[in-house]
Design an enzyme around this catalytic site. Structure first.
Site, PDB file in Angstrom:
ATOM      1  N   ASP A 274       0.825  -1.213  -0.096  1.00 51.95           N
ATOM      2  CA  ASP A 274       0.175   0.086   0.025  1.00 51.95           C
ATOM      3  C   ASP A 274       0.844   1.267  -0.056  1.00 51.95           C
ATOM      4  OD1 ASP A 274      -2.378  -1.299   0.012  1.00 51.95           O
ATOM      5  OD2 ASP A 274      -2.638  -1.149   2.188  1.00 51.95           O
TER       6      ASP A 274
ATOM      7  N   ASP B 182       1.287   9.122   7.621  1.00 49.65           N
ATOM      8  CA  ASP B 182       0.862   7.689   7.930  1.00 49.65           C
ATOM      9  C   ASP B 182       1.707   7.268   9.342  1.00 49.65           C
ATOM     10  OD1 ASP B 182      -1.325   6.675   6.392  1.00 49.65           O
ATOM     11  OD2 ASP B 182       0.157   6.757   4.689  1.00 49.65           O
TER      12      ASP B 182
ATOM     13  N   GLU C 222      -1.578  -1.042  10.919  1.00 49.39           N
ATOM     14  CA  GLU C 222      -1.700  -1.017   9.363  1.00 49.39           C
ATOM     15  C   GLU C 222      -0.201  -1.058   8.821  1.00 49.39           C
ATOM     16  OE1 GLU C 222      -3.762   1.506   6.729  1.00 49.39           O
ATOM     17  OE2 GLU C 222      -3.760  -0.220   4.983  1.00 49.39           O
ATOM     18  N   GLU C 223       0.323   0.086   9.785  1.00 49.19           N
ATOM     19  CA  GLU C 223       1.885   0.358   9.251  1.00 49.19           C
ATOM     20  C   GLU C 223       2.909  -0.714   9.899  1.00 49.19           C
ATOM     21  OE1 GLU C 223       1.800   2.021   7.050  1.00 49.19           O
ATOM     22  OE2 GLU C 223      -0.257   3.168   7.298  1.00 49.19           O
TER      23      GLU C 223
ATOM     24  N   ASP D 177      -5.642   1.402  12.373  1.00 50.88           N
ATOM     25  CA  ASP D 177      -5.380   2.196  10.971  1.00 50.88           C
ATOM     26  C   ASP D 177      -5.045   3.570  11.517  1.00 50.88           C
ATOM     27  OD1 ASP D 177      -4.812   3.267   8.811  1.00 50.88           O
ATOM     28  OD2 ASP D 177      -6.472   2.443   7.614  1.00 50.88           O
TER      29      ASP D 177
ATOM     30  N   LEU E 124      -4.077   6.334  10.051  1.00 49.57           N
ATOM     31  CA  LEU E 124      -4.458   7.331   8.955  1.00 49.57           C
ATOM     32  C   LEU E 124      -5.303   6.637   7.811  1.00 49.57           C
ATOM     33  CD1 LEU E 124      -4.121  10.349   9.448  1.00 49.57           C
ATOM     34  CD2 LEU E 124      -2.780  10.416   7.569  1.00 49.57           C
ATOM     35  N   ASP E 125      -6.494   6.364   8.001  1.00 48.18           N
ATOM     36  CA  ASP E 125      -7.209   5.743   6.638  1.00 48.18           C
ATOM     37  C   ASP E 125      -7.315   6.910   5.745  1.00 48.18           C
ATOM     38  OD1 ASP E 125      -9.009   3.796   5.576  1.00 48.18           O
ATOM     39  OD2 ASP E 125     -10.537   5.239   6.176  1.00 48.18           O
TER      40      ASP E 125
ATOM     41  N   GLU F  54     -10.291  -1.950   9.975  1.00 49.04           N
ATOM     42  CA  GLU F  54     -10.881  -1.274   9.193  1.00 49.04           C
ATOM     43  C   GLU F  54     -12.348  -1.846   9.244  1.00 49.04           C
ATOM     44  OE1 GLU F  54      -8.454   0.728   5.625  1.00 49.04           O
ATOM     45  OE2 GLU F  54      -8.841  -1.062   5.290  1.00 49.04           O
TER      46      GLU F  54
HETATM   47  O1  F6P Z   1      -8.132   1.439   2.843  1.00 46.61           O
HETATM   48  C1  F6P Z   1      -7.725   2.440   2.473  1.00 46.61           C
HETATM   49  C2  F6P Z   1      -8.570   3.266   1.676  1.00 46.61           C
HETATM   50  O2  F6P Z   1      -8.446   4.496   1.435  1.00 46.61           O
HETATM   51  C3  F6P Z   1     -10.451   3.269   2.258  1.00 46.61           C
HETATM   52  O3  F6P Z   1     -10.473   4.465   3.070  1.00 46.61           O
HETATM   53  C4  F6P Z   1     -11.204   3.556   1.007  1.00 46.61           C
HETATM   54  O4  F6P Z   1     -12.449   3.143   1.116  1.00 46.61           O
HETATM   55  C5  F6P Z   1     -10.120   2.743   0.158  1.00 46.61           C
HETATM   56  O5  F6P Z   1      -8.980   2.655   0.337  1.00 46.61           O
HETATM   57  C6  F6P Z   1     -10.193   3.298  -1.320  1.00 46.61           C
HETATM   58  O6  F6P Z   1      -9.414   2.344  -2.111  1.00 46.61           O
HETATM   59  P1  F6P Z   1      -9.345   2.711  -3.729  1.00 46.61           P
HETATM   60  O7  F6P Z   1      -9.120   4.087  -3.995  1.00 46.61           O
HETATM   61  O8  F6P Z   1      -8.528   1.907  -4.283  1.00 46.61           O
HETATM   62  O9  F6P Z   1     -10.841   2.344  -4.281  1.00 46.61           O
END
Ligand code: F6P
Length: 363
Positions: free
Chosen positions: A68, A74, A97-98, A119, A121-122, A286
């Site tokens: 990722d 993050d 996550e990190e 997580d 920084l989601d 998540e």
């Molecule tokens: O898991 C991280 C994340 O940023 C979520 O917050 C979000 O729903 C998803 O990934 C978006 O992923 P993508 O841009 O690949 O659809």
């Protein structure tokens, strides 16, 4: 908003789950988590401005152990969570996550009865465009007698969560929390730097006409998901007899926050883009915390095949299909998955010929 200002600390002090000696550890842990979230909010608010005390560069990206994209922020958010929560003595270990592997509380800090998964920084892939991002967390019991928890000790289904929540860093910073008896939202007051209870007893309406999904994955979706979205797009002229609105922020915290505030359906379903993956989002830090919040607010959370919180994890960074939000829509998607398995769904959605129909090409 309630007339008496109740801070998050007041709320925790009054909650029966945090009462007495038994509850004081949970209260202390959640106090540390909220302190971390306040610090992360401040760190995030600097944007691209350099902070002399933190080496944050929100433009800097790398790749984490699982492929990722990883921003400098993050890592800062991760370090803030670890240092705010490990010294208190309530934790035996953390999964983030990190971190590739579980983090053990370092000596000389005392070890406690809880595990924290988070997580830090989601949604950080959107940090440079100023979309709300957030911290997602979940608290689990550490199995009896374990001092140095291994990965297996974290592999608990979502039904075993003690508490879950998120902080969202938007134009307003909020912390949304469940201790297993309802969902409550607290707004950060910039004058006092404390979280104030502003959204008690959040409830998700059972019905909605709003959905959120990354449509760029349409060609990889499974038939039940294609069926659902296509029916929504057909609007009043289709089988749903109603027009739907679509939202996609690409920041799960922001999507779930919207759903808690006004209802809706969010999904990152299983797809065939990478057949080895069960989904895109992470189960432990998540999907499960968000599922607990959504269920506690009267909504539902599923993989399409089973209740999300009943999935037994097999690895700490496991991914999972996520469908959550207003109950009627989640149940409809569950039904479409079941009908597909039974072979009782609309023929169009189970034949290879289905491929000739798409959201943008209707045969
Ligand atoms: O898991 C991280 C994340 O940023 C979520 O917050 C979000 O729903 C998803 O990934 C978006 O992923 P993508 O841009 O690949 O659809």
């Amino acid at each position: 908003m309630p007339s008496r200002r109740t801070t998050l600390s007041d709320f925790l002090a009054e909650d029966p789950r945090c009462a007495g000696e038994a509850g004081s550890d949970l209260r202390s842990l959640l106090t540390d988590v909220q302190a971390a979230c306040r610090l992360i909010a401040t760190a995030a608010s600097y944007g691209v401005l350099a902070r002399p005390d933190l080496s944050v560069d929100t433009r800097a990206t790398g790749i984490n152990f699982d492929g990722d994209r990883q921003h400098s922020l993050d890592m800062v958010a991760n370090a803030i969570m670890v240092s705010a929560c490990e010294a208190g003595g309530q934790l035996a270990g953390m999964v983030s996550e990190e971190f590739d592997e579980p983090y053990h509380v370092a000596d000389p800090h005392p070890r406690g009865r809880y595990l924290l998964v988070f997580d830090p920084l989601d949604g950080s892939s959107n940090i440079e465009v100023n979309v709300p991002v957030g911290t997602i967390f979940s608290v689990l019991h550490c199995p009896e007698g374990i001092e140095q928890p291994a990965a297996a000790d974290f592999l608990q289904p979502g039904t075993r969560q003690v508490a879950a929540g998120y902080a969202i860093y938007g134009h307003v910073t909020m912390l949304v929390l469940t201790l297993g008896a309802g969902v409550h939202g607290f707004t950060l007051d910039p004058d006092t730097d404390s979280f104030i209870l502003t959204h008690p007893d959040i409830a998700i309406p059972a019905a909605t006409r709003e959905f959120a999904v990354n449509v760029s994955n349409e060609r990889f979706w499974e038939p039940p998901v294609r069926r659902y979205v296509e029916e929504c797009l057909e609007g009043v002229t289709g089988p749903r007899n109603a027009d739907f609105n679509m939202r996609w922020i690409a920041s799960m915290v922001a999507e779930v926050h919207r759903i808690l505030m006004r209802g809706g359906l969010f999904m990152y379903p299983r797809d065939l883009k990478d057949p080895k993956r069960q989904g895109r989002l992470r189960l432990l830090y998540e999907a499960n915390p968000m599922a607990m919040l959504v269920e506690q607010a009267g909504g539902a959370a599923s993989t399409g095949r089973q209740r999300l919180m009943e999935v037994v994890p097999s690895s700490i960074h496991q991914r999972v299909a996520v469908i959550l939000g207003s109950r009627e829509e989640v149940e409809r998607l569950d039904r479409y998955h079941a009908e597909h398995v039974d072979g009782t769904d609309n023929m169009l959605f189970k034949t290879p010929l289905f491929q000739i129909r798409s959201l943008f090409r209707t045969a």
